[in-house]
Design a protein around this motif. Structure first.
Motif, PDB file in Angstrom:
ATOM      1  N   ASP A  69       0.858  -1.188   0.000  1.00 25.52           N
ATOM      2  CA  ASP A  69       0.000   0.000   0.000  1.00 25.52           C
ATOM      3  C   ASP A  69       0.889   1.230   0.000  1.00 25.52           C
ATOM      4  O   ASP A  69       1.582   1.505   0.992  1.00 25.52           O
ATOM      5  N   ARG A  70       0.904   1.938  -1.115  1.00 20.67           N
ATOM      6  CA  ARG A  70       1.773   3.096  -1.237  1.00 20.67           C
ATOM      7  C   ARG A  70       1.198   4.287  -0.474  1.00 20.67           C
ATOM      8  O   ARG A  70       0.068   4.693  -0.690  1.00 20.67           O
ATOM      9  N   ASN A  71       2.002   4.824   0.464  1.00 17.71           N
ATOM     10  CA  ASN A  71       1.641   6.030   1.197  1.00 17.71           C
ATOM     11  C   ASN A  71       2.929   6.718   1.620  1.00 17.71           C
ATOM     12  O   ASN A  71       4.004   6.099   1.638  1.00 17.71           O
ATOM     13  N   PRO A  72       2.859   8.016   1.979  1.00 11.43           N
ATOM     14  CA  PRO A  72       4.084   8.758   2.300  1.00 11.43           C
ATOM     15  C   PRO A  72       4.906   8.138   3.433  1.00 11.43           C
ATOM     16  O   PRO A  72       6.138   8.102   3.370  1.00 11.43           O
ATOM     17  N   VAL A  83       8.865   6.694   3.292  1.00 11.01           N
ATOM     18  CA  VAL A  83       9.924   7.166   4.191  1.00 11.01           C
ATOM     19  C   VAL A  83      10.617   5.980   4.857  1.00 11.01           C
ATOM     20  O   VAL A  83      11.847   5.947   4.994  1.00 11.01           O
ATOM     21  N   ILE A  84       9.823   4.982   5.255  1.00  7.97           N
ATOM     22  CA  ILE A  84      10.391   3.788   5.888  1.00  7.97           C
ATOM     23  C   ILE A  84      11.292   3.038   4.919  1.00  7.97           C
ATOM     24  O   ILE A  84      12.391   2.588   5.277  1.00  7.97           O
TER      25      ILE A  84
END
Length: 236
Positions: A43-46, A50-51
């Motif tokens: 699931d692509r999210n900001p 970053v992780i």
């Protein structure tokens, strides 16, 4: 997994049954490997991006290895089928020197200590029982020839460890949250050298990639390795 193991066992029976015709061979092959992993976002999210950036900055390739006992059958002068069983170590490392912990204060004397002076690493270890099956193509004339192969190996996870080595101390934590089965497609291309009538020495740069993810997670890890495989084979 059951079908692949059944196929491998059936192939061994075929190889042994045809060994009387002089086209059966067996051997041992092993390789030191550069082991690492790839990362994939489910699931692509900001925050996930970053992780991943942080993991790519902190993770390092590590030394792995692969070793197998192999039996094979010559289908023709060029083509062979091979199957075997062996052991493989996959994984990756962490660079502890890149971690930031902040300063600590001694409550008794009020001194400030720099806790960033940590030397060492964390090694992620994945120990597999491997069941490789592959076909090889040999080209050329004379004793020295080219050899290429394509195949896959069923991997059964024996154990997974996280080994921390920091400032001279070593600590091992066993991990139990990973899937126990994987499939490693593999390709190789190298040289084979005939040693007399019955022996052969092979040197094959080999690449393996874990087709299955290690576990259900928002960030998927897939193992891979690249190594220089050395093998000795004896023909009957």
């Amino acid at each position: 997994m059951t079908r692949l193991l059944t196929f491998s066992a059936s192939l061994f029976i075929v190889l042994i049954s045809h060994g009387q015709h002089g086209r059966f061979f067996y051997g041992l092959q092993a390789s030191p490997d550069l082991a690492y992993r790839s990362l994939e976002l489910v699931d692509r999210n900001p925050s996930s991006e970053v992780i991943i950036d942080a993991m790519n900055r902190l993770h390092l390739p590590r030394l792995g290895y692969t070793a197998s006992l192999v039996a094979g059958y010559e289908l023709s002068e060029r083509w062979t089928l091979e199957a075997g069983a062996g052991y493989a170590l996959h994984g990756w490392g962490w660079d502890l020197s890149q971690l930031t912990f902040g300063d600590q204060i001694d409550p008794r004397r009020g001194f400030v200590y720099n806790s960033n002076d940590v030397t060492g690493s964390i090694q992620q270890e994945f120990h597999y029982l491997n069941v490789p099956v592959r076909t090889t193509l040999t080209l050329g004339k004379g004793r020295l020839r080219s050899i290429s192969s394509v195949g896959a190996s069923a991997g059964i996870l024996l154990k997974a460890n996280s080994v921390t080595i920091a400032n001279g101390d070593r600590n091992v934590v066993e991990l139990d949250s990973y899937d126990t089965f994987n499939i490693f497609p593999m390709i190789s291309s190298g040289l084979t050298y005939a040693m007399g009538e019955r022996g052969a020495l092979r040197l094959e740069p080999t690449f393996r990639f874990g087709a299955l993810k290690l576990r259900e997670d928002p960030i998927v890890e897939r193992l891979w390795s690249a190594g220089l495989q050395l093998g000795y084979f004896r023909y009957l």
